[in-house]
Motif scaffolding. Sequence first.
Motif, PDB file in Angstrom:
ATOM      1  N   LEU A 179       6.011  -2.911   2.877  1.00 40.55           N
ATOM      2  CA  LEU A 179       5.061  -4.101   3.828  1.00 40.55           C
ATOM      3  C   LEU A 179       3.944  -4.207   2.137  1.00 40.55           C
ATOM      4  O   LEU A 179       3.919  -3.583   1.499  1.00 40.55           O
ATOM      5  CB  LEU A 179       4.884  -3.598   4.653  1.00 40.55           C
ATOM      6  N   GLU A 180       3.881  -5.208   2.077  1.00 40.65           N
ATOM      7  CA  GLU A 180       2.273  -5.880   1.707  1.00 40.65           C
ATOM      8  C   GLU A 180       1.481  -5.616   2.179  1.00 40.65           C
ATOM      9  O   GLU A 180       1.348  -5.683   3.829  1.00 40.65           O
ATOM     10  CB  GLU A 180       2.403  -7.242   1.203  1.00 40.65           C
TER      11      GLU A 180
ATOM     12  N   THR B 180      16.185   8.859  -3.161  1.00 38.89           N
ATOM     13  CA  THR B 180      15.789   7.392  -3.724  1.00 38.89           C
ATOM     14  C   THR B 180      14.568   6.720  -4.000  1.00 38.89           C
ATOM     15  O   THR B 180      13.670   6.825  -3.287  1.00 38.89           O
ATOM     16  CB  THR B 180      16.717   6.324  -3.534  1.00 38.89           C
ATOM     17  N   GLU B 181      14.015   5.698  -5.098  1.00 38.20           N
ATOM     18  CA  GLU B 181      12.966   5.330  -4.744  1.00 38.20           C
ATOM     19  C   GLU B 181      12.735   3.912  -4.133  1.00 38.20           C
ATOM     20  O   GLU B 181      12.628   2.900  -4.347  1.00 38.20           O
ATOM     21  CB  GLU B 181      12.150   5.097  -6.010  1.00 38.20           C
ATOM     22  N   HIS B 182      13.147   3.865  -2.756  1.00 39.64           N
ATOM     23  CA  HIS B 182      13.251   3.006  -1.332  1.00 39.64           C
ATOM     24  C   HIS B 182      12.791   3.040  -1.116  1.00 39.64           C
ATOM     25  O   HIS B 182      12.714   2.069  -0.122  1.00 39.64           O
ATOM     26  CB  HIS B 182      14.772   2.419  -1.336  1.00 39.64           C
ATOM     27  N   HIS B 183      11.787   3.761  -0.915  1.00 39.58           N
ATOM     28  CA  HIS B 183      10.031   4.063  -0.072  1.00 39.58           C
ATOM     29  C   HIS B 183       9.609   4.364  -0.312  1.00 39.58           C
ATOM     30  O   HIS B 183       9.067   4.665  -1.314  1.00 39.58           O
ATOM     31  CB  HIS B 183      11.201   5.384   1.213  1.00 39.58           C
ATOM     32  N   VAL B 184       8.605   2.856   0.111  1.00 38.00           N
ATOM     33  CA  VAL B 184       7.501   2.681  -1.142  1.00 38.00           C
ATOM     34  C   VAL B 184       6.405   3.541  -0.224  1.00 38.00           C
ATOM     35  O   VAL B 184       6.308   3.942   1.037  1.00 38.00           O
ATOM     36  CB  VAL B 184       6.815   1.277  -0.493  1.00 38.00           C
ATOM     37  N   ILE B 185       5.948   4.223  -0.798  1.00 36.61           N
ATOM     38  CA  ILE B 185       4.849   5.289  -0.958  1.00 36.61           C
ATOM     39  C   ILE B 185       3.430   5.119  -0.877  1.00 36.61           C
ATOM     40  O   ILE B 185       3.714   4.430  -2.477  1.00 36.61           O
ATOM     41  CB  ILE B 185       5.594   6.576  -1.259  1.00 36.61           C
ATOM     42  N   TYR B 186       2.192   4.837  -0.020  1.00 28.58           N
ATOM     43  CA  TYR B 186       1.034   4.709  -0.393  1.00 28.58           C
ATOM     44  C   TYR B 186      -0.083   5.535  -0.264  1.00 28.58           C
ATOM     45  O   TYR B 186       0.523   7.416   0.144  1.00 28.58           O
ATOM     46  CB  TYR B 186       0.258   3.655   0.495  1.00 28.58           C
ATOM     47  N   SER B 187      -0.859   5.809  -1.519  1.00 27.33           N
ATOM     48  CA  SER B 187      -1.899   7.108  -2.201  1.00 27.33           C
ATOM     49  C   SER B 187      -3.239   6.248  -2.512  1.00 27.33           C
ATOM     50  O   SER B 187      -3.850   4.977  -2.452  1.00 27.33           O
ATOM     51  CB  SER B 187      -1.394   7.629  -3.144  1.00 27.33           C
ATOM     52  N   PHE B 188      -3.781   7.070  -1.445  1.00 24.04           N
ATOM     53  CA  PHE B 188      -5.677   6.498  -1.231  1.00 24.04           C
ATOM     54  C   PHE B 188      -6.025   8.146  -0.875  1.00 24.04           C
ATOM     55  O   PHE B 188      -5.064   9.494  -0.684  1.00 24.04           O
ATOM     56  CB  PHE B 188      -5.856   5.796  -0.114  1.00 24.04           C
ATOM     57  N   SER B 189      -7.009   8.334  -0.891  1.00 26.04           N
ATOM     58  CA  SER B 189      -8.296   9.527  -0.573  1.00 26.04           C
ATOM     59  C   SER B 189      -9.190   9.488   0.346  1.00 26.04           C
ATOM     60  O   SER B 189      -9.468   8.993   0.813  1.00 26.04           O
ATOM     61  CB  SER B 189      -9.086   9.512  -1.799  1.00 26.04           C
ATOM     62  N   CYS B 190      -9.266  10.813   1.017  1.00 27.87           N
ATOM     63  CA  CYS B 190     -10.231  10.624   1.596  1.00 27.87           C
ATOM     64  C   CYS B 190     -11.564  11.990   1.273  1.00 27.87           C
ATOM     65  O   CYS B 190      -9.892  13.551   1.616  1.00 27.87           O
ATOM     66  CB  CYS B 190      -9.457  11.185   3.729  1.00 27.87           C
ATOM     67  N   ASN B 191     -11.904  11.976   1.437  1.00 22.48           N
ATOM     68  CA  ASN B 191     -13.346  12.756   0.868  1.00 22.48           C
ATOM     69  C   ASN B 191     -12.881  13.653  -0.540  1.00 22.48           C
ATOM     70  O   ASN B 191     -12.730  12.830  -1.374  1.00 22.48           O
ATOM     71  CB  ASN B 191     -13.559  14.075   1.374  1.00 22.48           C
ATOM     72  N   SER B 192     -12.336  14.232  -0.612  1.00 24.71           N
ATOM     73  CA  SER B 192     -11.960  15.551  -2.261  1.00 24.71           C
ATOM     74  C   SER B 192      -9.974  15.223  -1.621  1.00 24.71           C
ATOM     75  O   SER B 192      -9.855  15.974  -2.285  1.00 24.71           O
ATOM     76  CB  SER B 192     -12.487  16.544  -2.457  1.00 24.71           C
TER      77      SER B 192
ATOM     78  N   LYS C 223       5.404 -10.373   7.658  1.00 27.08           N
ATOM     79  CA  LYS C 223       6.975 -11.468   7.116  1.00 27.08           C
ATOM     80  C   LYS C 223       6.958 -10.120   5.821  1.00 27.08           C
ATOM     81  O   LYS C 223       8.490 -10.212   5.754  1.00 27.08           O
ATOM     82  CB  LYS C 223       6.552 -12.503   6.625  1.00 27.08           C
ATOM     83  N   SER C 224       6.192  -9.669   4.996  1.00 30.92           N
ATOM     84  CA  SER C 224       6.688  -8.584   4.290  1.00 30.92           C
ATOM     85  C   SER C 224       7.595  -8.224   4.955  1.00 30.92           C
ATOM     86  O   SER C 224       8.904  -7.129   3.406  1.00 30.92           O
ATOM     87  CB  SER C 224       5.871  -8.493   3.208  1.00 30.92           C
ATOM     88  N   VAL C 225       7.427  -7.257   5.669  1.00 32.94           N
ATOM     89  CA  VAL C 225       8.854  -6.688   5.692  1.00 32.94           C
ATOM     90  C   VAL C 225      10.076  -6.421   6.010  1.00 32.94           C
ATOM     91  O   VAL C 225      10.668  -6.326   5.462  1.00 32.94           O
ATOM     92  CB  VAL C 225       8.366  -5.243   7.795  1.00 32.94           C
ATOM     93  N   TYR C 226      10.425  -7.855   5.965  1.00 30.20           N
ATOM     94  CA  TYR C 226      11.378  -8.421   6.046  1.00 30.20           C
ATOM     95  C   TYR C 226      12.202  -9.183   4.796  1.00 30.20           C
ATOM     96  O   TYR C 226      12.983  -8.244   4.909  1.00 30.20           O
ATOM     97  CB  TYR C 226      11.255 -10.082   7.405  1.00 30.20           C
ATOM     98  N   ASP C 227      11.425  -8.888   3.982  1.00 28.67           N
ATOM     99  CA  ASP C 227      11.611  -9.325   3.011  1.00 28.67           C
ATOM    100  C   ASP C 227      11.778  -8.011   1.660  1.00 28.67           C
ATOM    101  O   ASP C 227      12.027  -8.088   1.231  1.00 28.67           O
ATOM    102  CB  ASP C 227      10.525 -10.223   2.076  1.00 28.67           C
ATOM    103  N   TYR C 228      11.142  -6.788   2.149  1.00 29.06           N
ATOM    104  CA  TYR C 228      11.716  -5.706   1.941  1.00 29.06           C
ATOM    105  C   TYR C 228      12.700  -5.267   2.542  1.00 29.06           C
ATOM    106  O   TYR C 228      14.143  -4.810   1.622  1.00 29.06           O
ATOM    107  CB  TYR C 228      10.765  -4.652   2.069  1.00 29.06           C
TER     108      TYR C 228
END
Length: 463
Positions: free
Chosen positions: A180-181, A73-85, A167-172
């Motif tokens: 988390l924020e 499901t989409e209940h786990h927040v995934i972050y995306s970022f770049s490292c070089n290419s 504190k955002s971990v508990y709110d999520y």
Amino acid sequence: MWLDRIQRSNGKFLIVGISSDGMENIIELQDAYRYRLSCPQGRYLRASTSFGLWSRATARQYAAGYSMTKGVTEHHVIYSFSCNSMKILLPSWILQRDLFSPPNTMFKYLYTIYGLECLCYRKVSESGYSVELTPTHDKHHLLASTKHALDRITWFFSYPSANRAWKSVYDYARCGEIGLELPDAEITYSVHGNVLGDTLFADHFRVTTLRPIEGPMDWAASAQKEFRFDERSNHDVKPRYKTDKNLLRKDGTFVVSDQEWLEIESMMMRTGNRTSSQNRELLNGIIQKFALGLPWSGVSRLADGCSADKEYRILLRKKRWSDIKEVLLKRRSKSKSAEKMSVDSDFIKKTRFGGRLRDHDLPSRISGMWTMSTREWDVIRPIIRKSTRMRATSLARHRLIVDSIICKLAIGSTWADVARTHGIPRTTLLRAYETLKRDGQWAKIRAVLCDARIKGVPSWIRN
């Protein structure tokens, strides 16, 4: 196992994990940090980034990188970022596991309302403020942690966005989500994960250093501006390729000699279509790789890189490499002299080993070779030209003669052996050495070598 979401049961947070076949498993929060998606053949990256440059991705996109599609499901927040290419996808749980480390102690405060206030408090004194841990039974474990737990807690307590992130971990979690924020900070990090195309699906993440890009709270004006989160800094990185310079001879060569091969030949793996000379070439390739610190692809034409790699793995698995290495080190280690005596000056020592002249204090280059570098030769060349009887010889032959003398004195071999190796008559080497000594030029040459190889630049040249 994929950690998909959080559910609450009897006032207690639990993790819902999903296996590769789509089956759901309930995991205790204090045990969940041990779970990770296995990726033994992944790739490591190390770089710097700012949390402000991160964006969101989907949980299904990340789970697909590990061939998990059922029940996600989409209940786990995934972050995306770049490292070089390279694009990196990082789940919130893996980020939490590192930021709030050590997790076995911190998580029970993290997933509790007012957990940070229960864990630490602000102490004000005449010299300023400090963040102190409350006297709980976890205090000793946090202070003894190699993860700089107190520095982490100080950051969470002293900086606004870091406090909100805690504190955002508990709110999520209250909403059944893992997330988390993100705080306002720049970090250096290392990440490991599965690579598909130009995307790395992270299964391990470590923050090494963190620098807030915001001001601290008013009462924490004197808070530190950079935090070290791990014992290993961004510069404490192991060499990319293993190197063992003990496998080099004193003259900088690595090729197996006939005497060494007589002892080692029976230890090599025997195959029906490989000759003894091919086995010897493979061994030369293995030694070259470790002696010079090369990648397997950089092994010279003495042996095929891939074949040398395969042969080394087999020798290692059959526990034969240790015996081969022992023979090489035994024959190539420096011989210890029983008696030393001074000759001519303070820097020349003579060893009673067949009456051979040897200079034990003459250093080698960083690469382990004794011969002169181009930079050293540029300094030594005008010194040679000042010596009598040396002016009529060509510069190329001058260099060969000086290299031969250096190797002879450093290694302690006979003049005849050096003459045979370098292709110069023994009498020519002896006459050149005696001439340089008599004119006082050898002392200058030796000073150049010692200063350049130990201090970097000779003091008398600077003057």
